[in-house]
Design an enzyme around this catalytic site. Structure first.
Site, PDB file in Angstrom:
ATOM      1  N   LYS A  32      -1.606   2.147   9.572  1.00 61.47           N
ATOM      2  CA  LYS A  32      -1.999   1.070   8.651  1.00 61.47           C
ATOM      3  C   LYS A  32      -0.794   0.235   8.249  1.00 61.47           C
ATOM      4  O   LYS A  32       0.300   0.759   8.107  1.00 61.47           O
ATOM      5  CB  LYS A  32      -2.631   1.654   7.386  1.00 61.47           C
ATOM      6  CG  LYS A  32      -3.928   2.419   7.600  1.00 61.47           C
ATOM      7  CD  LYS A  32      -4.516   2.880   6.267  1.00 61.47           C
ATOM      8  CE  LYS A  32      -5.912   3.455   6.428  1.00 61.47           C
ATOM      9  NZ  LYS A  32      -6.518   3.829   5.118  1.00 61.47           N
ATOM     10  N   ARG A  62      -7.739  -6.776  -9.468  1.00 60.03           N
ATOM     11  CA  ARG A  62      -8.554  -7.936  -9.858  1.00 60.03           C
ATOM     12  C   ARG A  62      -9.935  -7.458 -10.295  1.00 60.03           C
ATOM     13  O   ARG A  62     -10.301  -6.310 -10.094  1.00 60.03           O
ATOM     14  CB  ARG A  62      -8.740  -8.854  -8.647  1.00 60.03           C
ATOM     15  CG  ARG A  62      -9.458  -8.139  -7.504  1.00 60.03           C
ATOM     16  CD  ARG A  62      -9.922  -9.035  -6.383  1.00 60.03           C
ATOM     17  NE  ARG A  62     -10.807  -8.324  -5.473  1.00 60.03           N
ATOM     18  CZ  ARG A  62     -10.426  -7.526  -4.492  1.00 60.03           C
ATOM     19  NH1 ARG A  62      -9.143  -7.326  -4.260  1.00 60.03           N
ATOM     20  NH2 ARG A  62     -11.317  -6.912  -3.731  1.00 60.03           N
ATOM     21  N   GLU A 122      -2.070   7.787   8.356  1.00 59.38           N
ATOM     22  CA  GLU A 122      -2.978   8.706   7.658  1.00 59.38           C
ATOM     23  C   GLU A 122      -3.829   9.433   8.679  1.00 59.38           C
ATOM     24  O   GLU A 122      -4.158   8.889   9.733  1.00 59.38           O
ATOM     25  CB  GLU A 122      -3.938   7.924   6.730  1.00 59.38           C
ATOM     26  CG  GLU A 122      -3.301   7.438   5.453  1.00 59.38           C
ATOM     27  CD  GLU A 122      -4.274   6.639   4.586  1.00 59.38           C
ATOM     28  OE1 GLU A 122      -5.423   6.390   5.024  1.00 59.38           O
ATOM     29  OE2 GLU A 122      -3.879   6.264   3.482  1.00 59.38           O
ATOM     30  N   LEU A 169     -10.206   9.889   8.755  1.00 62.54           N
ATOM     31  CA  LEU A 169     -11.418  10.589   8.310  1.00 62.54           C
ATOM     32  C   LEU A 169     -12.593   9.985   9.075  1.00 62.54           C
ATOM     33  O   LEU A 169     -12.752   8.768   9.106  1.00 62.54           O
ATOM     34  CB  LEU A 169     -11.598  10.449   6.799  1.00 62.54           C
ATOM     35  CG  LEU A 169     -10.431  10.951   5.934  1.00 62.54           C
ATOM     36  CD1 LEU A 169     -10.752  10.802   4.445  1.00 62.54           C
ATOM     37  CD2 LEU A 169     -10.092  12.399   6.256  1.00 62.54           C
ATOM     38  N   GLY A 184      -9.086  -3.471   5.428  1.00 65.66           N
ATOM     39  CA  GLY A 184      -9.414  -3.302   6.842  1.00 65.66           C
ATOM     40  C   GLY A 184      -8.536  -4.089   7.789  1.00 65.66           C
ATOM     41  O   GLY A 184      -8.653  -3.943   8.999  1.00 65.66           O
ATOM     42  N   LYS A 244     -18.710  -6.162   2.391  1.00 60.56           N
ATOM     43  CA  LYS A 244     -19.712  -5.334   1.710  1.00 60.56           C
ATOM     44  C   LYS A 244     -21.046  -6.084   1.647  1.00 60.56           C
ATOM     45  O   LYS A 244     -21.064  -7.294   1.410  1.00 60.56           O
ATOM     46  CB  LYS A 244     -19.233  -4.995   0.299  1.00 60.56           C
ATOM     47  CG  LYS A 244     -17.974  -4.140   0.303  1.00 60.56           C
ATOM     48  CD  LYS A 244     -17.351  -4.016  -1.077  1.00 60.56           C
ATOM     49  CE  LYS A 244     -16.036  -3.251  -0.981  1.00 60.56           C
ATOM     50  NZ  LYS A 244     -15.225  -3.360  -2.208  1.00 60.56           N
ATOM     51  N   LYS A 250       0.826  -1.223   0.000  1.00 63.04           N
ATOM     52  CA  LYS A 250       0.000   0.000   0.000  1.00 63.04           C
ATOM     53  C   LYS A 250       0.855   1.267   0.000  1.00 63.04           C
ATOM     54  O   LYS A 250       0.431   2.303  -0.502  1.00 63.04           O
ATOM     55  CB  LYS A 250      -0.942   0.001   1.211  1.00 63.04           C
ATOM     56  CG  LYS A 250      -1.743  -1.283   1.415  1.00 63.04           C
ATOM     57  CD  LYS A 250      -2.633  -1.622   0.243  1.00 63.04           C
ATOM     58  CE  LYS A 250      -3.003  -3.083   0.217  1.00 63.04           C
ATOM     59  NZ  LYS A 250      -3.591  -3.550  -1.024  1.00 63.04           N
TER      60      LYS A 250
HETATM   61  C1  MV4 Z   1      -9.522   4.806   6.439  1.00 72.79           C
HETATM   62  C2  MV4 Z   1     -10.633   5.244   7.195  1.00 72.79           C
HETATM   63  C3  MV4 Z   1     -10.620   6.528   7.688  1.00 72.79           C
HETATM   64  N1  MV4 Z   1      -9.562   7.331   7.458  1.00 72.79           N
HETATM   65  N2  MV4 Z   1      -8.498   5.653   6.240  1.00 72.79           N
HETATM   66  C4  MV4 Z   1     -10.893   0.261   5.983  1.00 72.79           C
HETATM   67  C5  MV4 Z   1     -10.646  -0.670   4.856  1.00 72.79           C
HETATM   68  C6  MV4 Z   1      -9.467  -0.157   4.143  1.00 72.79           C
HETATM   69  N3  MV4 Z   1      -9.604  -0.392   2.745  1.00 72.79           N
HETATM   70  C7  MV4 Z   1      -9.404   1.276   4.477  1.00 72.79           C
HETATM   71  N4  MV4 Z   1     -10.295   1.488   5.576  1.00 72.79           N
HETATM   72  C8  MV4 Z   1     -10.463   2.697   6.121  1.00 72.79           C
HETATM   73  N5  MV4 Z   1      -9.458   3.585   5.923  1.00 72.79           N
HETATM   74  C9  MV4 Z   1      -8.522   6.882   6.749  1.00 72.79           C
HETATM   75  N6  MV4 Z   1      -7.473   7.680   6.546  1.00 72.79           N
HETATM   76  C10 MV4 Z   1     -11.696   4.352   7.386  1.00 72.79           C
HETATM   77  C11 MV4 Z   1     -11.598   3.063   6.867  1.00 72.79           C
HETATM   78  C12 MV4 Z   1     -12.754   2.231   7.095  1.00 72.79           C
HETATM   79  C13 MV4 Z   1     -13.571   1.824   6.048  1.00 72.79           C
HETATM   80  C14 MV4 Z   1     -13.302   2.164   4.740  1.00 72.79           C
HETATM   81  C15 MV4 Z   1     -14.102   1.758   3.712  1.00 72.79           C
HETATM   82  C16 MV4 Z   1     -15.237   1.024   3.986  1.00 72.79           C
HETATM   83  C17 MV4 Z   1     -15.550   0.670   5.276  1.00 72.79           C
HETATM   84  C18 MV4 Z   1     -14.720   1.050   6.316  1.00 72.79           C
HETATM   85  C19 MV4 Z   1     -15.041   0.700   7.623  1.00 72.79           C
HETATM   86  C20 MV4 Z   1     -14.217   1.087   8.628  1.00 72.79           C
HETATM   87  C21 MV4 Z   1     -13.077   1.851   8.381  1.00 72.79           C
END
Ligand code: MV4
Length: 448
Positions: A160, A293, A202, A205, A167, A239, A118
């Site tokens: 991260k 993918r 990061e 958010l 996640g 999802k 990442k």
């Molecule tokens: C984040 C975030 C808030 N702020 N990054 C979770 C899965 C991974 N792909 C990235 N994720 C997140 N990254 C920052 N800077 C919140 C999440 C996150 C989330 C993101 C997408 C869909 C569902 C989620 C559920 C919890 C946290």
């Protein structure tokens, strides 16, 4: 002459059927692979040929690279489609496929590896002008650096894992005092889980939407996008329901994001299907990860664009040019996908077992991607997805009404499924308003 004469599909379930359907329409023969637990599976029954590649446990069958390569060589397949999950984002597997003179229906091993890290993914995208969440410039090597970054961007921050994603391996630090502990835990967990303890930071958010952009590139320098999907409705990073387009995004925002992303991917020569994941909050997109993918939710994109993405993947892998440009891709109406899993709709406890009644919904704008049938026994060894119900409507309101109707028409007994949960979501004013974030579903489930 078809582009390939025979393709091995290194997957199971609905996605194996999905790839078979594209192959059949292209005049390409299919080879199914299966574990001993899947001998009676629909993807085996509908394939032209099948090979048993090992016992029920995925590590011994669907993840067994030598068995898959042998199956391809013995049957005379010319290409391998990995589907999603399993080996679909394994660069070593893509390399092994190519080393045996077979075409891998996906991106180059180099790009799979690049996006699997990442930190490299973010650095690459940032250098090419794609916006990111404020955060560390690459890896954060120690606690002192972590504290410095957190102080600079302000808490809360997320720590991260470079090898994480979806996640896995994330830790929040709400205040500067929490940074040291969060950093140490994240680093230790990343090392243990992925064999790579690199972490980055990061800004956290607090109420974003999860919006992803579908792209395709060919081997000849052409990259196009197929618009965005909203995947905010997740529970524990699984999802449940996806939409195309995103209810929170305007036409202009989509065009702008698409231009930035395709320009970036053109610069490094990305080929085949890919998805860029963004967080969207306060009118801003921030890139977080790229998936190399075909994704589970690709049908919503197909419904609004009318393009068969799997057919395109196969043509691209055979070296054909896209043959169209961005201006030829149009967006029509709205699509929704409900992921129907064999789980209790209240507790989410797995509910494997034998399907008794199975009657699929149909009618205008309704698509069912599923590999189950009456009498089928849902095995407990694999993920619990049993059907994807996808609808298209001229507007979001029409799609919601159509999905409600199709879910009610669906007759499925013998196993518990998430159909009742989907009906409740569709009736909720919060969902209907379209104004939801990634936290909406967890709150919705907890409210009951
Ligand atoms: C984040 C975030 C808030 N702020 N990054 C979770 C899965 C991974 N792909 C990235 N994720 C997140 N990254 C920052 N800077 C919140 C999440 C996150 C989330 C993101 C997408 C869909 C569902 C989620 C559920 C919890 C946290």
């Amino acid at each position: 002459m078809p582009v390939f004469s025979k393709i091995l599909i290194a997957n199971r379930g609905e996605i194996a059927l999905r790839v078979q359907r594209a192959c059949r329409e292209m005049g390409i023969a299919t080879v199914a692979v299966h574990s001993t637990a899947d001998a009676d599976a629909m993807h085996v029954r509908l394939a032209d040929e099948s090979v048993c590649i090992g016992p029920a446990a995925a590590r011994d069958s669907y993840l067994n690279m030598p068995a898959l390569i042998s199956a391809a060589l013995i049957t005379g397949a010319e290409a391998v489609h990995p589907g999603y999950g399993f080996l679909s984002e394994n660069a070593d597997f893509a390399e092994m496929v190519e080393a045996h003179g077979l075409a891998f229906i996906g991106p180059s091993p180099t790009h799979i590896r690049m996006m699997g890290d990442k930190i490299t993914a973010k650095t690459t995208m940032a250098d090419l002008g794609v916006p990111l969440v404020p955060g560390s410039d690459g890896e954060v090597p120690d606690v002192e650096a972590a504290k410095r970054v957190a102080a600079e961007i302000g808490c809360p921050v997320l720590i991260k894992a470079a090898a994480g994603g979806g996640g896995r391996g994330m830790k929040v630090a709400r205040t500067l005092d929490e940074v040291e502990e969060a950093f140490r835990t994240a680093r230790a967990e990343a090392g243990a889980a992925f064999g790579n303890n690199a972490v980055y930071i990061e800004k956290y958010l607090d109420r974003p939407r999860h919006v992803e952009l579908q792209v395709l590139g060919d081997n000849h320098g052409n990259v196009v996008h197929f618009g965005e999907r909203d995947c905010s409705l997740q529970r524990r990073h699984q999802k449940l329901l996806e939409e195309a387009g995103s209810p929170g995004i305007t036409r202009e925002e989509r065009d702008r994001l698409g231009e930035i992303a395709t320009a970036a991917l053109t610069k490094f020569g990305y080929r085949n299907a890919g998805t860029l994941e963004f967080l969207y909050q306060d009118g801003q997109f921030a890139f977080i990860e790229m998936n190399t993918r075909l994704q589970v939710e690709h049908p919503v994109t197909e419904m609004v664009t009318g393009v068969d993405l799997v057919r395109e993947q196969i043509r691209i892998a055979a070296g054909e040019t896209l043959g169209y440009g961005q201006a030829d891709i149009s967006f029509n109406g709205h699509a929704i996908e409900c992921r129907i899993t064999a789980e209790d709709p209240e507790t989410f406890a797995p509910s494997p077992g034998k399907v008794e009644v199975f009657h699929a919904p149909g009618g205008l704008g309704v698509r069912l991607d599923s590999a189950i049938y009456a009498g089928y026994r849902v095995p407990s060894h694999y993920d619990s997805l049993v059907a994807k119900l996808i609808v298209h409507g001229r507007s979001r309101a029409e799609a919601i009404a159509r999905m409600r109707r199709a879910l009610e028409e669906f007759a499925l007994s013998g196993i518990r499924t998430t159909i009742p949960l989907h009906l409740r979501i569709l009736d909720d004013p919060g969902f209907r308003s379209g104004e939801y974030t990634i936290h909406w579903l967890e709150n919705f489930v907890a409210r009951r």
